[in-house]
Enzyme design. Structure first.
Site, short mmCIF file in Angstrom:
data_model
loop_
_atom_site.label_atom_id
_atom_site.label_comp_id
_atom_site.label_asym_id
_atom_site.label_seq_id
_atom_site.Cartn_x
_atom_site.Cartn_y
_atom_site.Cartn_z
N SER A 159 0.83 -1.21 0.00
CA SER A 159 0.00 0.00 0.00
C SER A 159 0.86 1.26 0.00
CB SER A 159 -0.89 0.03 1.24
OG SER A 159 -1.65 1.23 1.24
N LYS A 213 -4.44 -6.95 3.47
CA LYS A 213 -4.52 -5.81 2.53
C LYS A 213 -5.97 -5.53 2.15
CE LYS A 213 -3.13 -2.50 -0.17
NZ LYS A 213 -3.96 -2.31 -1.29
N HIS A 216 -7.41 -3.69 5.00
CA HIS A 216 -6.83 -2.33 4.94
C HIS A 216 -7.66 -1.48 3.97
CE1 HIS A 216 -4.45 0.57 2.61
NE2 HIS A 216 -3.72 0.78 3.71
N ASN A 217 -7.95 -2.03 2.81
CA ASN A 217 -8.70 -1.26 1.81
C ASN A 217 -10.14 -0.99 2.26
OD1 ASN A 217 -6.37 -1.53 0.34
ND2 ASN A 217 -7.40 -1.89 -1.58
N GLU A 220 -9.87 1.85 4.40
CA GLU A 220 -9.61 2.99 3.49
C GLU A 220 -10.93 3.54 2.93
OE1 GLU A 220 -6.50 2.20 0.46
OE2 GLU A 220 -8.01 2.68 -1.03
C1 6PG Z 1 -3.30 1.24 -1.57
C2 6PG Z 1 -4.60 1.38 -2.30
C3 6PG Z 1 -4.51 0.75 -3.64
C4 6PG Z 1 -5.55 1.23 -4.62
C5 6PG Z 1 -6.90 0.63 -4.39
C6 6PG Z 1 -8.03 1.58 -4.71
O1 6PG Z 1 -3.35 0.70 -0.48
O2 6PG Z 1 -2.27 1.71 -2.08
O3 6PG Z 1 -5.61 0.76 -1.58
O4 6PG Z 1 -4.48 -0.62 -3.44
O5 6PG Z 1 -5.58 2.60 -4.70
O6 6PG Z 1 -6.99 -0.44 -5.27
O7 6PG Z 1 -9.18 0.84 -4.66
P1 6PG Z 1 -10.51 1.25 -5.36
O8 6PG Z 1 -10.20 1.45 -6.82
O9 6PG Z 1 -11.39 0.07 -5.13
O10 6PG Z 1 -10.95 2.50 -4.71
#
Ligand code: 6PG
Length: 501
Positions: A159, A213, A216-217, A220
């Site tokens: 990430s 991960k 984590h997302n 996010e």
């Molecule tokens: C990270 C982000 C990365 C990416 C995601 C965005 O941790 O660096 O999470 O993995 O920006 O894939 O996800 P979406 O396109 O689903 O918003």
């Protein structure tokens, strides 16, 4: 030292000699072999390799496209060892054994296709890493398939976006611990550092890296949703300008609320559009995309089952935002106009800050509680203190809060952050603020799914009584689904109304 590298050719050999052998031997100087290889020289792949090179590792990247390999070599720091090649065969021949290589390609079929191209070229003991956002069940399947033929396959979450890859990402490795030990020195060197500690650590068995991960997302998504709700109420409810919004978010991005997502939000409100000279944020269509990791988190939460309603609400709001034409139709029918929020600006901004703080803690708590249960249920042995530590730097959800969470997880088995006394005290101090924000949102027609879900979760989780006794009674009434009693052991069924079975 010299060594012969045996390269099996995938394409038809051109010379009669190689045609007879079906195999090509390349004489290689051992010193010229590379420490690490990358498949896929998109921005993430190139940046991560360049980061490795800057830390003294000799790296090689493969991409079919010669323009990409040339651009990659050209962007290397002077004095570093960086090589780009256009065939997998060449890359494999030029890697030290056991080979350590990573693919950074889109999740799904591209990963399987790279694996099938690699299979005939690798030797037993080689380590293949998928550094993308693959679904953990795919990773598990690939680990087992490749283990059977002697290769180590690891799913590693990375990430931090493009800049993180270049300057120091947060790295979430899982899988074969022996293989992790082989790649750990490289990962530790390139990872972000917090107080000198690298934001990487072994996060558990099998597909644990990709599972962590994914969660984590999910977090996010939740925090981004919460920030967007604050923006909506400050922009439409308090009529704050973009300059003022920049100032508010920049101010929030300090002390115990400091975070990457607040930092970039403040920057966004300053950015002017090259084409029109208006603020760019106002030219961006209000339709949020998603690559899938948030949805997977929600799906997994339901399957475990572990409640993660703030994350779910964020996924749901992105989906709802996509119904853009229907929303326009509905707005016309309901004559929806954002109402002015008639509260003192300073006071309401402060309430929003506290509510955002509260709901962010709830978002982390939901994600971490989900990991705690998944760790047991899926037999992954995820070390929660290590996860929190790895998230402190480099990743999208890095925030000063994680320093505090690290202390909470130290030396204790915490089922949920809400059960930690310092966190409980802090949430209790902020609960009035989120109650006020949620009521203001409801009374003035502002959707605030993330804030509401967080407050609901808090209210439900801290109750020793929930009205689900009634739900059980209803289930037993119409479906004879049975119920348990508060005063006796056992399973019961009642005929609730005469004439009903
Ligand atoms: C990270 C982000 C990365 C990416 C995601 C965005 O941790 O660096 O999470 O993995 O920006 O894939 O996800 P979406 O396109 O689903 O918003």
């Amino acid at each position: 030292m010299l060594r012969f590298a045996k390269v099996k050719l995938k394409e038809k050999p051109s010379s009669p000699f190689s045609l007879i052998l079906q195999t090509q031997y390349i004489l290689i100087m051992e010193e010229s072999l590379h420490d690490f290889g990358m498949i896929g020289l998109g921005t993430m792949g190139s940046n991560l390799l360049l980061n490795m090179a800057d830390h003294g590792f000799s790296v090689i990247g493969y991409d079919k496209n010669p323009e990409k390999t040339s651009a990659f070599e050209a962007s290397a720091t002077k004095g570093t060892t960086v090589k780009g090649v256009n065939t997998l065969e060449e890359m494999i021949a030029k890697l030290k054994v056991p080979r350590k290589l990573m693919m950074l390609v889109p999740a799904g079929n591209p990963v399987d296709s790279v694996i099938s191209d690699l299979k005939p070229l690798l030797q037993k003991g080689d380590i293949v890493i998928d550094g993308g956002n693959s679904h953990y069940t795919d990773t598990l399947k690939r680990i087992n398939e490749l283990k059977d033929i002697g290769f180590h396959f690891m799913g590693i979450g990375i990430s931090g976006g493009e800049e993180g890859a270049r300057k120091g990402p947060s790295i979430m490795p899982g899988g074969d611990e022996e293989a992790y030990k082989e790649v750990a020195p490289i990962l530790k060197a390139v990872a972000a550092k917090v107080n000198g500690e690298p934001c990487v650590g072994y996060l558990g068995r099998d597909a644990a890296g990709h599972y962590v991960k994914m969660v984590h997302n999910g977090i996010e998504y939740a925090i981004m949703q919460l920030i967007s709700e604050c923006y909506d109420m400050m922009h439409h409810g308090l009529q704050l300008t973009n300059d003022e919004l920049h100032e508010v978010f920049a101010e929030w991005d300090s002390g115990d609320l400091k975070s990457f997502l607040l930092e970039i939000t403040a920057i966004i409100f300053e950015k002017k559009d090259d084409q029109t000279q208006f603020y760019l944020v106002d030219k961006v269509l209000d339709k949020a995309g998603a690559k899938g990791t948030g949805k997977w988190t929600s799906q997994e939460g339901l399957d475990l089952p572990m409640p993660i309603p703030t994350i779910d609400s964020a996924v749901m709001m992105r989906n709802l935002s996509s119904l853009i034409e229907e929303r326009k139709e509905a707005a016309a029918i309901y004559k929806t106009v954002p109402k002015a929020i008639e509260i003192d600006k300073k006071e309401f901004i402060n309430q929003l800050r506290e509510a955002f703080y509260f709901a962010s803690v709830i978002s982390y708590a939901q994600g971490l509680a989900m990991l705690t249960v998944a760790s047991d249920e899926l037999n992954m042995d995820i070390p929660l203190p290590e996860v929190v530590s790895v998230w402190r730097g480099g990743c999208i959800i890095r925030s000063a809060m994680l320093d505090q969470f690290k202390k909470c997880y130290q030396d204790k088995d915490l089922k949920n952050l809400l059960l930690d006394e310092t966190i409980a005290k802090m949430l209790m101090q902020k609960e009035t603020a989120i109650q006020k924000v949620v009521s203001t949102a409801a009374l003035n027609n502002y959707p605030s799914a993330g804030m509401m879900a967080s407050l609901n979760y808090y209210n439900a989780y801290r109750r020793n009584f929930l009205p689900t006794n009634l739900v059980q009674a209803q289930r037993d009434f119409f479906g004879a689904h049975t119920y348990q009693r508060v005063d006796q052991e056992g399973i019961f069924h009642t005929v609730w109304e005469s004439g009903t079975k």
